[in-house]
Every structure is written in C-alpha cells, then in structure tokens.
Design a protein around this motif. Structure first.
Motif, short mmCIF file in Angstrom:
data_model
loop_
_atom_site.label_atom_id
_atom_site.label_comp_id
_atom_site.label_asym_id
_atom_site.label_seq_id
_atom_site.Cartn_x
_atom_site.Cartn_y
_atom_site.Cartn_z
N GLN A 1 48.14 44.97 37.45
CA GLN A 1 47.63 46.14 37.94
C GLN A 1 47.43 47.27 36.82
N ASN A 2 48.36 47.26 35.90
CA ASN A 2 48.65 48.09 34.87
C ASN A 2 47.89 47.70 33.69
N ALA A 3 46.96 46.79 33.90
CA ALA A 3 46.00 46.17 32.46
C ALA A 3 45.17 47.62 32.10
N LYS A 4 45.15 47.49 30.94
CA LYS A 4 44.53 48.53 30.26
C LYS A 4 42.89 48.74 30.60
N ILE A 5 42.55 49.99 30.66
CA ILE A 5 41.23 50.16 31.07
C ILE A 5 40.42 50.18 29.72
N PRO A 6 39.46 49.35 29.71
CA PRO A 6 38.50 49.38 28.41
C PRO A 6 37.77 50.68 28.07
N TYR B 1 33.32 43.49 37.41
CA TYR B 1 34.25 44.21 36.85
C TYR B 1 35.04 44.93 38.19
N THR B 2 34.61 45.36 39.16
CA THR B 2 35.28 45.84 40.50
C THR B 2 36.68 45.21 40.66
N CYS B 3 36.62 43.78 40.54
CA CYS B 3 37.87 43.04 40.70
C CYS B 3 38.59 42.50 39.43
N HIS B 4 37.79 42.55 38.40
CA HIS B 4 38.41 41.62 37.31
C HIS B 4 38.33 42.59 35.89
N ARG B 5 37.94 43.61 35.92
CA ARG B 5 37.40 44.43 34.51
C ARG B 5 36.78 43.29 33.84
N ASN B 6 36.96 43.27 32.60
CA ASN B 6 36.27 42.78 31.54
C ASN B 6 36.94 41.01 31.52
N GLU B 7 37.59 40.82 32.47
CA GLU B 7 38.33 39.48 32.32
C GLU B 7 38.50 38.48 33.53
N PRO B 8 37.09 38.37 34.06
CA PRO B 8 36.97 37.34 35.37
C PRO B 8 37.71 36.19 34.82
N GLY B 9 38.12 35.35 35.77
CA GLY B 9 39.02 34.29 35.70
C GLY B 9 40.44 34.52 35.20
N LYS B 10 40.83 35.64 34.63
CA LYS B 10 42.29 36.12 34.85
C LYS B 10 42.65 36.64 36.06
#
Ligand code: HEC
Ligand code: HEC
Ligand code: HEC
Ligand code: HEC
Length: 424
Positions: free
Chosen positions: A42-47, A177-186
């Motif tokens: 949840q606290n992943a960085k916003i690109p 992006y809504t649910c994965h930002r730049n990392e779908p699959g993570k």
C-alpha cells in the motif's frame, strides 16, 4: 482469566507470530507472484507523473488475455440471459423501476437521474454523461486512472475544481494503473487517496482480492467546503457506526424539501456490507467471486472481467460449492427477491412518511422536540433503507446485515408514522 481463554489467546499469539514469519519469508522469495499471504504494497512509491503508465493498452502485448478480459467489462449483452428484474448490468433506470425514489430522493440529483452501474469500461463515460449536478472534480475520484496524477498536479485545490474542465484532460477510465500502478502482476497497489487515508482505520489487513475493490466500492462523502472525498470509517464499518460518524459531525447530504429532514445519501457500500459476512469470515475475497481464474486454450489466468458472478456461476462459485452448484443461482435470487420485496414495502412506507410529515408541517406548528424527534426517525429509517437499496448485491453479500438494517428501517419509519398520527 479463565484457563480456556488464556490457552486460546496463547495459541492465537503463537499462530500470529508463526504466520507472520511465513508471510515475511514468502514475500522475500516470491516477489512478482501474487500471493494471498503477502502484505500488499500500500505504501509503494507513486511514480513521477511522466513515468505513470496510465493506459491499459500499454500492457496489451505482455498480458493479452488479462487485457482482453478487462475490455470485456464493456459488454452487457453477452449471450447469457440475465434476470432483468434483479441485479445484472442492464443500463436500467432506477427511477422507472422504483418510482418511489423520486419522492425519497427529492431535492438531490439522484431523484432526477439514477441509472444502475455498468462495467468498469464505462466508468469515465458514465460519470461525464450523467445529468446529475457535480459539486467538483472530486466526482472523478473513482472513475479514472489519471486521478493520482491530477492530484499531484493540482494538489488540494483539485477537489473543488470545475468537473467539466478537468474531465476534458482525462483519457483513461479504470485501467491496470488503478489497481497495480506500473507493476501489474505484482502485489495490488491502491491508488485512490481517500482509501489510502482511511485504510489505517481498518482492523485487519485486507487480502489483495478485496483490497483492490475496497478502494471504490464503499460509502463516502465530500467534505462540504473543500469537496475532498472522505471515507467515514473513524468509528468502524458497520451501518450504525457510519451513522454515528455522520451524526457526530452533524453531517447531512441534503435537506428533504418537503420535511426539512437532514438526510444522508448512501453511495455503494459493497465493501462495508460484505465485511463480517460468512464469505469474509472464510477468507473469500471480492475477486474470488467477481474475477475468477479461468482457462482459455489451456492457459489459466485471472479474469479481469469484473461482473455479476451469476453469469458464470461454475467458475465463480463452483471452486467451493460444486456439490450444490445447480441450485445456487436460484438460492441467490431467492435472497434477492426477499430483500427486494422488503425494499419496495419499506420504500412505500417512507413515501407515506414524507407525505404525512409534509401535511402535518403545512397545518401545524411543531415544537422543537417534536420536530427533532421526527427528523431523527426519518433520517435513521431512510439511511438504513438506502444503505441496502444502493448496495449492489441486493442483499446477497451479507443477508443478515441487510435484513437487520431493513427491520430497523421499518421500526423507525413506523415510530415516525405513529408520532405523526398525534397531529392528524
Ligand atoms: C461469495 C461471492 C461474492 C463475494 C465474496 C463478493 N460478491 Fe459481489 N456479488 C456476488 C453476487 C452473487 C452478486 C449478485 C449478482 C447479480 O445480482 O447478478 C454480487 C453483486 C455485486 C455487484 C453488482 C454487480 C452487478 O452486475 O449487478 C458489485 C458491484 C459487487 N458485487 C461488488 C463486490 C465487492 C466490491 C466485493 C468485495 C467487497 C464483493 N462484491 C464480494 C457475489 C460476491
Ligand atoms: C479493479 C482492479 C484491477 C484492475 C483494473 C486490474 N487488475 Fe490485475 N489484478 C487485480 C486483482 C484483484 C488481482 C488478483 C490479486 C491477488 O489475488 O493477488 C490481479 C492480478 C493480476 C495479475 C496476476 C494474476 C494472474 O494470475 O494472472 C496480473 C498479471 C494482472 N493482474 C495484470 C493486470 C493488467 C495487465 C491489467 C490491465 C489490463 C490489470 N491487471 C488491471 C485487480 C486489478
Ligand atoms: C477506481 C474505482 C474502482 C475500483 C478500484 C473497482 N471498481 Fe468496480 N466499479 C467502479 C465504478 C465507477 C463502476 C460503475 C461504472 C459505470 O456504471 O459506468 C463499477 C462497476 C463494477 C461492477 C459492475 C456493476 C454492474 O452492475 O454491472 C462490478 C461487478 C464491479 N465494479 C466489481 C469490482 C470488483 C470486484 C473490484 C475489485 C477487483 C472493483 N470493482 C474495483 C469503480 C471501481
Ligand atoms: C473460495 C470459496 C468460496 C467461493 C468462491 C464461494 N463461496 Fe459461498 N461459501 C463458502 C464457505 C466456506 C461458506 C460457509 C460454509 C457453508 O455454509 O457451506 C459459504 C457459504 C455460502 C452460502 C451460505 C451463506 C449462509 O449465510 O449460510 C451461500 C448462499 C453461498 N456461499 C453462495 C455462494 C455463491 C453464490 C458464490 C459465487 C458467487 C460463492 N458462494 C462463492 C466458500 C465460497
């Protein structure tokens, strides 16, 4: 403390420590694979804005099946017969189906236009096209993947900006992006700021398959001056706890033009309703039912076609209910019928309440205590009825909760009607 209880607590502490270490190990080893035990980032960085991958097309080649399944949320005629009476995703107008709401929602946009929700594909189009007045750009909060970018750009001023001006800048609806930002699959990453602000108030970490949806399928309100979107979770997620939050703030969405009652307009509290249900307790997530794993040409993937599970009960429910799968749709529909009948009956009672209250006010001068009591009863009754009415599963997600809320709504409405008789 009695010894049984002590033992139970010790066992729970042991299990907690045990599982949290497994959780950590898994997280280290399996980065990149979705896993229910991982604590979501949840606290992943916003690109930075110029690096945000906001369009779904960008992932089309890498995840063709998932991309296609997300596009399928544009379809509502898919060859599968839906029951037009209940649920489903027809672009139906609630005003035609439930004419009572013209009176109950009198004075607020929903009394003029109110269509049933459609698939994620339409989120941006539908919010732009509704005829309901929009208090500000905050209405875009759950409709576009661009939201995070817009907030970075305009900061706190964003919320109250002109909706139509801002929506012209936007191209994307709900995308990867809504649910994965730049990392779908993570792991799932949540991008709606109001959810990120409120999620610390939750008692437990949500599983990814629920976390993704709790971003938007919730009750919210807009702070009256700033128009900031806020989730009313300070007291808890139960119907009465949310009401208490609003009562403590003296908050109301609008005053009913015929009775003056300060009312709350509930939005779409799927997550709050589901919380505490049998499926929640058993660890079944929103995605388990709405985004089941499917197979195409031998390849298994998570369907991103979020839709009514009744369109593919085998995939959505069969993993756990294979023995009783034949009767399952009928079971869901009989729950929905029961709740729908109650909604109609209590809706009609509320209409009578509004009308009689209106008449009494035309002909009498009520003293403050009487007025406040009637306002309070009307507010409580309509809030509970609305909570169940606007929740999109028509009682399925947590049938007991829906039944109790409606029972209370009926009691409060009856008390108000009895009180009004004193003036007739
Ligand atoms: C145990 C399975 C199950 C779980 C878990 C579940 N749902 Fe549902 N949901 C259903 C069923 C069944 C319906 C009714 C579908 C219908 O009427 O066609 C439904 C209806 C809906 C609808 C309306 C869909 C439509 O087409 O009318 C939405 C939106 C929704 N659920 C969101 C959620 C969210 C968000 C969560 C998690 C907080 C969740 N659901 C958890 C089974 C589930
Ligand atoms: C509404 C939220 C949402 C959107 C939009 C979304 N996803 Fe997902 N995605 C999920 C959820 C929930 C899961 C399951 C997570 C879990 O259980 O760990 C998932 C899982 C995945 C997975 C791994 C699961 C698997 O077995 O296939 C991939 C890859 C993925 N998504 C890619 C994408 C791509 C690409 C897009 C855009 C085309 C996308 N997602 C859009 C919510 C979303
Ligand atoms: C960014 C906000 C957002 C997120 C995240 C989100 N939804 Fe939605 N969802 C919406 C909106 C908005 C609509 C209505 C779109 C319309 O009517 O144009 C919708 C519609 C739906 C519908 C269709 C309802 C119908 O009647 O056809 C289903 C089913 C649904 N969502 C399930 C889910 C599930 C399951 C998740 C989590 C995996 C999820 N949603 C995550 C905003 C969101
Ligand atoms: C991941 C497993 C899982 C999935 C998927 C799932 N369920 Fe369940 N469901 C359970 C469990 C576990 C229970 C509780 C034990 C029981 O009553 O059998 C349950 C209970 C129920 C009940 C009884 C509720 C009650 O209050 O007694 C109904 C009805 C039901 N499920 C319908 C559905 C439908 C419809 C779907 C698909 C939309 C579905 N379930 C999907 C696991 C699941």
């Amino acid at each position: 403390m009695n010894p049984h209880r002590k033992l139970l607590i010790l066992t729970m502490i042991f299990l907690l420590v045990f599982f949290s270490t497994i959780g950590c190990k898994k997280q280290e080893n399996n980065i990149g694979e979705p896993n229910e035990n991982k604590k979501p980032e949840q606290n992943a960085k916003i690109p930075p804005p110029n690096e945000m991958i906001l369009s779904a097309e960008a992932w089309k080649d890498q995840y063709p099946l998932i991309y296609e399944s997300l596009q399928m949320t544009s379809r509502f005629k898919d060859g599968v017969t839906e029951d037009p009476e209940l649920g489903g995703s027809h672009p139906i107008s609630y005003l035609e189906k439930y004419p009572d709401i013209k009176i109950l929602y009198d004075g607020i946009g929903f009394g003029k236009e109110y269509y049933a929700a459609r698939g994620h594909f339409y989120s941006l189009t539908d919010v732009i096209n509704t005829a309901r007045p929009k208090p500000g750009a905050s209405c875009l909060a759950c409709k576009t993947a661009d939201y995070e970018k817009l907030l970075l750009e305009y900061k706190d001023e964003f919320y109250a900006m002109d909706f139509h001006k801002v929506s012209q800048e936007i191209e994307n609806g709900i995308t990867c992006y809504t649910c994965h930002r730049n990392e779908p699959g993570k792991q799932i990453q949540t991008t709606t700021p109001q959810f990120n602000a409120a999620s610390s108030k939750l008692e437990k970490d949500l599983k990814p398959g629920t976390l993704a949806c709790a971003q938007c399928h919730v009750e919210y309100y807009m702070e009256p001056t700033t128009k900031e979107v806020i989730l009313p979770w300070d007291q808890g997620l139960e119907i009465a706890e949310i009401e208490k939050y609003y009562d403590d703030l003296d908050y109301y969405d609008w005053k009913h033009p015929r009775t003056g009652t300060p009312l709350i307009k509930v939005q779409h509290p799927e997550f709050e309703t589901y919380t505490g249900s049998i499926h929640d307790k058993m660890g079944v997530t929103c995605a388990d039912c709405h985004m089941p794993t499917v197979e195409e040409n031998g390849e298994k993937y998570k369907s991103h076609w979020a839709k009514s599970p009744l369109k593919n009960v085998n995939e959505s429910c069969g993993t756990c209910h294979s023995a009783e799968i034949d009767g399952l749709t009928a079971k869901v529909q009989s729950i929905q019928k029961e709740i729908d009948d109650q909604l109609l009956e209590i809706g009609a009672m509320l209409v009578t309440l509004v009308e009689e209250f209106g008449h009494v006010l035309e002909n009498n001068k009520l003293d403050d205590p009487a007025m406040n009591e009637l306002w309070d009863l009307h507010r409580k009754a309509q809030y509970r009825w609305d909570f169940v009415f606007v929740e999109n599963s028509t009682g399925f997600h947590h049938t007991e909760k829906a039944r109790n809320a409606l029972k209370e709504a009926k009691d409060y409405a009856q008390q108000a009607l009895d009180k009004l008789k004193e003036y007739q």
